[in-house]
Design an enzyme around this catalytic site. Sequence first.
Site, PDB file in Angstrom:
ATOM      1  N   ILE A  59      -2.886  15.217  17.266  1.00 62.29           N
ATOM      2  CA  ILE A  59      -3.167  13.779  17.278  1.00 62.29           C
ATOM      3  C   ILE A  59      -4.369  13.607  18.207  1.00 62.29           C
ATOM      4  CG2 ILE A  59      -1.414  13.406  19.088  1.00 62.29           C
ATOM      5  CD1 ILE A  59      -1.019  10.578  17.998  1.00 62.29           C
ATOM      6  N   SER A  60      -5.392  12.928  17.724  1.00 57.66           N
ATOM      7  CA  SER A  60      -6.661  12.869  18.453  1.00 57.66           C
ATOM      8  C   SER A  60      -6.523  12.165  19.794  1.00 57.66           C
ATOM      9  CB  SER A  60      -7.720  12.147  17.620  1.00 57.66           C
ATOM     10  OG  SER A  60      -8.084  12.913  16.503  1.00 57.66           O
TER      11      SER A  60
END
Length: 210
Positions: A59-60
């Site tokens: 997840i960025s």
Amino acid sequence: MTSQRTRARMVERLREKGIRSEAVLKAMAAVPRHVFVEEALASRAYEDTALPLGMGQTISQPYIVARMIELLLNGRPGLGKTLEVGAGCGYQAAVLAQLSKDVYAVERIAPLLEKAKANMRTLQQFNVRLKLADGHFGLPEAAPFDSIIVAAAGAAIPPELLRQLAPGGRMVLPVGGHEQYLCLVEHTANGFIETRLDPVRFVPLLPGTQ
């Protein structure tokens, strides 16, 4: 750790790191990031760091999400019809949905896509459409798009994505292999203008679906 106060601290850090758009900061504040991470990592959900999702994906980092969306929005009232390549768990799509009437998001890994769909149902985020697809080819049946955002790095800009960018539209994506950078593409009356921006580190844009 999942309180509104914790989320507000994350937004303040984004502001300190240079995110200027109040619309983007408001969108980041609106989405509960802890919903999108594994339960064991929930206490770290609002740290400014990428977190593992499993299957080699992440997840960025919140700053990167905010930075890319700010580049897309810059001076426009909204993102218009938006394509996201690499939906992952759906976090970035949920942020995009705060600024877009319609978000189309593609993901190549079926279990991640199912996780993203479940997360959208939890948030009742009904303006996001998710599809299993190879991101290199975008989503031609829904094109053209006013905004395109890519969450994985290819060696070059996929030509199909350029074809799906509406006149006046913008695309932001990481480009490169070992050395990667953010690239902003603007579809002007004189063709495509590419601007090379910050160094970044993303997972590779892989072909096919699984």
